[in-house]
Design a protein around this motif. Structure first.
Motif: not given
Length: 288
Positions: A164-169, A173-177, A207-209
């Motif tokens: 799964g991925r969860l981030g904020y754009a 530009t998108l940062f995600y975990g 796990a990562g990002g």
């Protein structure tokens, strides 16, 4: 006479008014406003990646030493005790590359939270140095005898994840975990070990990002005419359970299949732990 002069003056005034009106700027309709599309991460994507993987365990890298008694059938040489010394490296390092597919959904186009899922499959070049060893000088392995590190250092041919991925754009530009299920297989047959194969399937977690940036659809990287091309840099930690059936094995006879266990070594099920740092390109299909 007066009437004729009045008519002439009126005609002249009308002609001058028409000429003046012709010189005035013409009223144009207002231009049609075309809003600039707001980028959204919503949509399916597919792509490829490449990077490097390396050991991430906390185990000791001390050398492993197996003592052989005088006259051991495993070696040829003087009738004296000898040793087999294996290096302490975990051998979990090497090139990694493969492909991925996934889907993102952005709640508010422009800037906002993004959720999604991704699955990937990776080739990995692990275990090249697993069975390097040294023998006491003047000794050599006996005929058909091969040595293997008794601590069961890992090797892999491939691994993959479903995450799964969860981030904020912020716009493009998108940062995600990211995190989820991991699997892997391989690392046995190339060492000639009996009762082991490259089909030795393992499972675990990861796990990562990462950071991802979307290019425009007319980028030179857009070979597939997708709605956007994205580039990313990503780091993952992978933890896989390990089959322990060959731990403790340090020598075997390739002709007869006979195996020899190292004295004092017991079967242990230490996990395979490694980290991957990679760069990738994704082709997004769907909305702008």
């Amino acid at each position: 006479m007066i009437r004729q002069l009045f008519l002439t003056s009126t005609a002249t005034a009308l002609l001058m008014g028409a000429a003046a009106a012709a010189d005035l700027p013409r009223r144009e309709p207002p231009p049609i406003f075309t809003p600039v599309p707001v980028f959204t991460w919503t949509g399916f994507y597919a792509g490829f990646n490449a990077g490097y993987a390396f050991d991430a365990s906390s185990r000791s890298n001390a050398a492993t030493i197996v003592n052989l008694p005088a006259g051991s059938p495993l070696v040829v040489g003087p009738l004296a005790p000898s040793q087999v010394v294996f290096g302490g490296r975990q051998s979990l390092d090497g090139f990694s590359g493969g492909g991925q597919i996934g889907y993102n959904y952005q709640f508010t186009p422009g800037s906002g939270f993004v959720i999604g899922f991704e699955a990937d499959a990776q080739y990995v070049d692990f275990g090249r140095n697993r069975n390097r060893f040294l023998l006491t000088p003047d000794f050599a392995p006996a005929a058909n005898i091969a040595f293997a590190n008794p601590v069961g250092l890992a090797g892999l041919d491939f691994f993959g994840t479903v995450r799964g991925r969860l981030g904020y754009a912020w716009d493009r530009t998108l940062f995600y975990g990211t995190g989820g299920f991991a699997y892997g297989s391989g690392g046995g047959r190339e060492f000639g070990l009996p009762n082991n194969s490259t089909d030795d399937f393992r499972t675990g977690w990861t796990a990562g990002g990462g950071l991802e940036y979307a290019l425009s659809s007319d980028s030179w990287l857009n070979f597939f005419r997708s709605s956007a091309v994205t580039v990313k840099v990503e780091g993952l930690y992978v933890n896989l359970e390990r089959n322990n059936r060959n731990n403790g094995l340090f020598a075997f006879n390739a002709a007869t299949g006979a195996t020899f266990l190292a004295p004092g070594f017991i079967a242990r099920n230490n996990p395979i732990e490694f980290a991957v740092v990679r760069a990738g390109v994704n082709y997004k299909f769907g909305t702008y």
